[in-house]
Design a protein around this motif. Structure first.
Motif, PDB file in Angstrom:
ATOM      1  N   VAL A 220      -7.732  -1.350 -16.900  1.00  0.00           N
ATOM      2  CA  VAL A 220      -6.770  -2.452 -16.989  1.00  0.00           C
ATOM      3  C   VAL A 220      -5.495  -2.160 -16.224  1.00  0.00           C
ATOM      4  N   ILE A 221      -5.088  -0.880 -16.135  1.00  0.00           N
ATOM      5  CA  ILE A 221      -3.934  -0.491 -15.324  1.00  0.00           C
ATOM      6  C   ILE A 221      -4.303   0.745 -14.531  1.00  0.00           C
ATOM      7  N   GLY A 222      -3.696   0.897 -13.336  1.00  0.00           N
ATOM      8  CA  GLY A 222      -4.028   2.030 -12.490  1.00  0.00           C
ATOM      9  C   GLY A 222      -2.901   2.450 -11.589  1.00  0.00           C
ATOM     10  N   VAL A 223      -3.045   3.643 -11.016  1.00  0.00           N
ATOM     11  CA  VAL A 223      -2.036   4.243 -10.143  1.00  0.00           C
ATOM     12  C   VAL A 223      -2.550   4.266  -8.707  1.00  0.00           C
ATOM     13  N   GLY A 224      -1.742   3.767  -7.775  1.00  0.00           N
ATOM     14  CA  GLY A 224      -2.086   3.808  -6.356  1.00  0.00           C
ATOM     15  C   GLY A 224      -0.920   4.286  -5.529  1.00  0.00           C
ATOM     16  N   SER A 225      -1.177   4.539  -4.250  1.00  0.00           N
ATOM     17  CA  SER A 225      -0.106   4.925  -3.321  1.00  0.00           C
ATOM     18  C   SER A 225      -0.294   4.169  -2.023  1.00  0.00           C
ATOM     19  N   ASP A 226       0.780   4.053  -1.242  1.00  0.00           N
ATOM     20  CA  ASP A 226       0.797   3.092  -0.141  1.00  0.00           C
ATOM     21  C   ASP A 226       1.739   3.575   0.961  1.00  0.00           C
ATOM     22  N   ILE A 227       1.146   3.912   2.141  1.00  0.00           N
ATOM     23  CA  ILE A 227       1.989   4.224   3.298  1.00  0.00           C
ATOM     24  C   ILE A 227       1.667   3.295   4.470  1.00  0.00           C
ATOM     25  N   GLY A 228       0.613   2.471   4.299  1.00  0.00           N
ATOM     26  CA  GLY A 228       0.283   1.502   5.330  1.00  0.00           C
ATOM     27  C   GLY A 228      -0.424   0.285   4.745  1.00  0.00           C
ATOM     28  N   GLY A 229      -0.350   0.169   3.420  1.00  0.00           N
ATOM     29  CA  GLY A 229      -1.028  -0.928   2.740  1.00  0.00           C
ATOM     30  C   GLY A 229      -2.069  -0.445   1.753  1.00  0.00           C
ATOM     31  N   SER A 230      -2.028   0.829   1.401  1.00  0.00           N
ATOM     32  CA  SER A 230      -3.085   1.432   0.590  1.00  0.00           C
ATOM     33  C   SER A 230      -3.119   0.966  -0.859  1.00  0.00           C
ATOM     34  N   ILE A 231      -2.079   0.299  -1.322  1.00  0.00           N
ATOM     35  CA  ILE A 231      -2.128  -0.410  -2.605  1.00  0.00           C
ATOM     36  C   ILE A 231      -2.500  -1.863  -2.361  1.00  0.00           C
ATOM     37  N   ARG A 232      -1.870  -2.468  -1.384  1.00  0.00           N
ATOM     38  CA  ARG A 232      -1.972  -3.916  -1.197  1.00  0.00           C
ATOM     39  C   ARG A 232      -3.307  -4.373  -0.615  1.00  0.00           C
ATOM     40  N   MET A 233      -3.878  -3.630   0.326  1.00  0.00           N
ATOM     41  CA  MET A 233      -5.194  -4.040   0.847  1.00  0.00           C
ATOM     42  C   MET A 233      -6.278  -3.992  -0.230  1.00  0.00           C
ATOM     43  N   PRO A 234      -6.406  -2.893  -1.001  1.00  0.00           N
ATOM     44  CA  PRO A 234      -7.393  -2.914  -2.086  1.00  0.00           C
ATOM     45  C   PRO A 234      -7.105  -3.992  -3.126  1.00  0.00           C
ATOM     46  N   ALA A 235      -5.832  -4.221  -3.429  1.00  0.00           N
ATOM     47  CA  ALA A 235      -5.499  -5.277  -4.385  1.00  0.00           C
ATOM     48  C   ALA A 235      -5.940  -6.637  -3.842  1.00  0.00           C
ATOM     49  N   PHE A 236      -5.714  -6.869  -2.562  1.00  0.00           N
ATOM     50  CA  PHE A 236      -6.110  -8.135  -1.933  1.00  0.00           C
ATOM     51  C   PHE A 236      -7.626  -8.282  -1.890  1.00  0.00           C
ATOM     52  N   PHE A 237      -8.322  -7.278  -1.361  1.00  0.00           N
ATOM     53  CA  PHE A 237      -9.776  -7.368  -1.211  1.00  0.00           C
ATOM     54  C   PHE A 237     -10.491  -7.506  -2.555  1.00  0.00           C
ATOM     55  N   ASN A 238      -9.858  -7.013  -3.635  1.00  0.00           N
ATOM     56  CA  ASN A 238     -10.494  -7.036  -4.955  1.00  0.00           C
ATOM     57  C   ASN A 238      -9.874  -8.047  -5.918  1.00  0.00           C
ATOM     58  N   GLY A 239      -8.950  -8.859  -5.436  1.00  0.00           N
ATOM     59  CA  GLY A 239      -8.431  -9.949  -6.243  1.00  0.00           C
ATOM     60  C   GLY A 239      -7.604  -9.545  -7.447  1.00  0.00           C
ATOM     61  N   ILE A 240      -6.805  -8.471  -7.306  1.00  0.00           N
ATOM     62  CA  ILE A 240      -5.940  -8.029  -8.399  1.00  0.00           C
ATOM     63  C   ILE A 240      -4.493  -7.984  -7.905  1.00  0.00           C
ATOM     64  N   PHE A 241      -3.592  -7.479  -8.753  1.00  0.00           N
ATOM     65  CA  PHE A 241      -2.182  -7.341  -8.389  1.00  0.00           C
ATOM     66  C   PHE A 241      -1.875  -5.886  -8.002  1.00  0.00           C
ATOM     67  N   GLY A 242      -1.009  -5.745  -7.023  1.00  0.00           N
ATOM     68  CA  GLY A 242      -0.537  -4.424  -6.629  1.00  0.00           C
ATOM     69  C   GLY A 242       0.877  -4.534  -6.111  1.00  0.00           C
ATOM     70  N   HIS A 243       1.689  -3.545  -6.415  1.00  0.00           N
ATOM     71  CA  HIS A 243       3.089  -3.602  -5.994  1.00  0.00           C
ATOM     72  C   HIS A 243       3.492  -2.351  -5.235  1.00  0.00           C
ATOM     73  N   LYS A 244       3.994  -2.560  -4.013  1.00  0.00           N
ATOM     74  CA  LYS A 244       4.622  -1.485  -3.250  1.00  0.00           C
ATOM     75  C   LYS A 244       6.117  -1.565  -3.503  1.00  0.00           C
ATOM     76  N   PRO A 245       6.660  -0.616  -4.262  1.00  0.00           N
ATOM     77  CA  PRO A 245       8.086  -0.719  -4.608  1.00  0.00           C
ATOM     78  C   PRO A 245       9.009  -0.457  -3.421  1.00  0.00           C
ATOM     79  N   SER A 246      10.278  -0.738  -3.632  1.00  0.00           N
ATOM     80  CA  SER A 246      11.291  -0.318  -2.660  1.00  0.00           C
ATOM     81  C   SER A 246      11.209   1.200  -2.522  1.00  0.00           C
ATOM     82  N   PRO A 247      11.400   1.723  -1.317  1.00  0.00           N
ATOM     83  CA  PRO A 247      11.291   3.170  -1.106  1.00  0.00           C
ATOM     84  C   PRO A 247      12.279   3.957  -1.967  1.00  0.00           C
ATOM     85  N   GLY A 248      11.822   5.117  -2.422  1.00  0.00           N
ATOM     86  CA  GLY A 248      12.697   6.026  -3.152  1.00  0.00           C
ATOM     87  C   GLY A 248      12.890   5.678  -4.614  1.00  0.00           C
TER      88      GLY A 248
END
Length: 532
Positions: A220-248
């Motif tokens: 139901v909840i998970g941890v991801g990381s993103d330096i080029g879309g590594s949270i957002r592309m999987p979230a998009f392709f799989n129809g879920i939510f993902g957030h890339k926060p402001s840096p730092g």
């Protein structure tokens, strides 16, 4: 001396190189990978699997549901579905059951009231999955690299520790691309992950195992990381939510590989989930002290926001054209905001967005404060040992003897060609600064920008090898250092997820997260795979 190549010729050569690598990859598509009779995973029948993380935590705190029943429901679902999607690569079932029993025993003592429990443990008893690239004590931490097959975490990554302290119970770790540098999650240790909406399609990367695990209701909840879309592309392709926060804001410590000194600020750790209402509570926990940089308590009046949108990047030679399904979905969002909120949505043309890939390469070419070059990918593939020979590995791969995947070998082959020299770096750094200034001034503290998540819906396995630069639709916002929330928008006619990126100015994450909740209510959010 030969005359220098023009920028246009260089772009065409890069595209040709990516296409040639892709042709090699088609061999794997023709002969590799498991074949399934079913097209999608089955629908969910257990009601507990259809509740958000904060809803589950509330029921557990109120003693209306036992934690062990929640954890066991997810274990049962994983056993049914994970063999098809291969999202979770190492289970933690016995430990999770023990921790669930401990939660139930503590609650039975009735030592704290519900308000105290919520404050101390906002995710009490909630099942959690973690990208394998993050340290989770006692679990593998290879990032899909064969050389690290035996690497076992002795402690928890910072965000994992924070979520566990908030009461979450890890039930497993999820697949990623080799060294987290490709947008299909496949490697030589764990194999390939499959999209729960169509098993012959990709899950994205590098947090792809996390994306498909959540989409298939195995977490139901998970941890991801993103330096080029590594949270957002999987979230998009799989129809879920993902957030890339402001840096730092959210700490990155405890993952492998870590970005180089100059790139670390662009590497973002963030929440992935099925329900938008979990995003803010997760971010509060994962950020720790960094949460003070954000304004999550500020009330967002959507009617008063300024909305902007753009249908595509303006025509880069490197990227695919945005599919009509995605353009139509975006236009529906625009029309809905205008009619239901009465807000004005301004169509903009940011001409420099067509340099998205170049801006990402500029970010990855940045030297550290000491003038030190970023870590080379060939060195990482050797796990800080002897650098590999990409050409030799390509020959071995053709013979079925390499321990590396073709995307990693291809990146290693192209690495030096992709890096920018001083002149090129200076040129595109100026473009990045100009585009950043334009976007920040346009958005201010009360604006959001709607932008495609990717040029296409989830492609079939190995197709990304022929479209290696399409990730720049997400990667550009890492280079620009802006917060982005990926939002699902239902399914297309073929049953694959649609979605959109919502972007805001620096440290205005609360705006994108508020829009995410609104879009979920308006367009339905996550859709269960296999649902008729």
């Amino acid at each position: 001396m030969a005359p220098p190549l023009t920028a246009r010729v260089q772009l065409l050569l890069l595209r040709a190189a990516g296409f040639l690598i892709g042709l090699i990859g088609q061999v794997a598509r023709a002969f590799g990978g498991p074949k399934f009779h079913a097209r999608t995973t089955g629908p969910v029948s257990e009601p507990l699997l259809l509740l958000s993380g904060i809803q589950l935590a509330k029921l557990i705190r109120q003693r209306k549901v036992k934690c062990i029943d929640v954890v066991q429901a997810y274990i049962n679902r994983i056993k049914d579905v994970n063999p098809m999607i291969n999202g979770i690569v190492k289970y933690r079932f016995e430990e999770a059951r023990k921790e669930a029993h401990s939660v139930d025993e503590r609650l039975a003592e009735k030592l704290e009231d519900e308000a105290t429990l919520e404050k101390k443990w906002p995710f009490l008893g909630v099942p959690l999955t973690v990208k394998e690239a993050f340290q989770l004590q006692g679990m593998p931490n290879s990032s899909g690299l064969v050389n690290r097959r035996d690497a076992i975490s002795k402690s928890d990554a910072t965000v994992v520790a924070l979520l566990k302290e908030a009461g979450a119970i890890p039930i497993g770790i999820t697949n990623c691309s080799e060294l987290c540098m490709w947008y299909e999650s496949s490697n030589k240790i764990y194999g390939r992950s499959n999209n729960p909406y169509d098993l012959q399609h990709i899950v994205g990367g590098s947090s792809g195992g996390e994306g498909c695990t959540l989409a298939a209701a195995c977490s139901v909840i998970g941890v991801g990381s993103d330096i080029g879309g590594s949270i957002r592309m999987p979230a998009f392709f799989n129809g879920i939510f993902g957030h890339k926060p402001s840096p730092g804001v959210v700490p990155n410590q405890g993952q492998f590989p870590m970005a180089g000194e100059a790139q670390e600020i662009f590497q973002c750790t963030g929440p992935m989930c099925r329900y938008a209402e979990d995003l803010i509570p997760m971010l509060r926990v994962m950020a720790g002290p960094g949460i003070k940089k954000l304004k999550l308590d500020a009330k967002v009046h959507l009617r008063h926001l300024k909305f902007y949108w753009m249908e595509h990047d303006g025509g880069s030679l490197l990227m695919s054209k945005v599919e009509q399904d995605l353009i139509l979905a975006q236009r529906k969002v625009v029309a809905h905001i205008e009619s239901m909120l009465g807000a004005s949505v301004q169509h903009v043309k940011l001409k420099q967005m067509k340099y998205s890939f170049q801006l990402w390469i500029t970010m990855m070419s940045t030297k550290g404060h000491d003038g030190k070059e970023p870590m080379k990918f060939v060195d990482l593939l050797g796990d800080h040992g002897k650098p590999i020979s990409p050409l030799w590995e390509l020959i071995k791969w053709c013979l079925g003897l390499s321990v590396y995947t073709i995307p990693s070998i291809g990146l290693a082959l192209l690495e030096e060609k992709l890096k920018y020299n001083k002149e090129k770096y200076k040129k595109f750094k100026a473009v990045e600064e100009s585009l950043h200034k334009e976007l920040v001034e346009m958005l201010g503290d009360d604006g959001v920008f709607l932008y495609p998540s990717h040029p296409t819906v989830a492609p079939k396995h190995h197709v990304p090898l022929t479209r290696p630069f399409n990730f720049a639709y997400t990667g550009v916002f890492n280079a620009l250092g802006l917060p982005v929330t990926q939002c699902p928008l239902g399914l297309n006619a073929k049953g694959l997820p649609l979605g959109i990126q919502v972007v805001a100015g620096p440290f205005n994450d609360h705006l994108t997260l508020a829009v995410a909740q609104y879009l979920e209510k308006s367009f339905g959010g996550w859709v269960c795979p296999g649902k008729i």
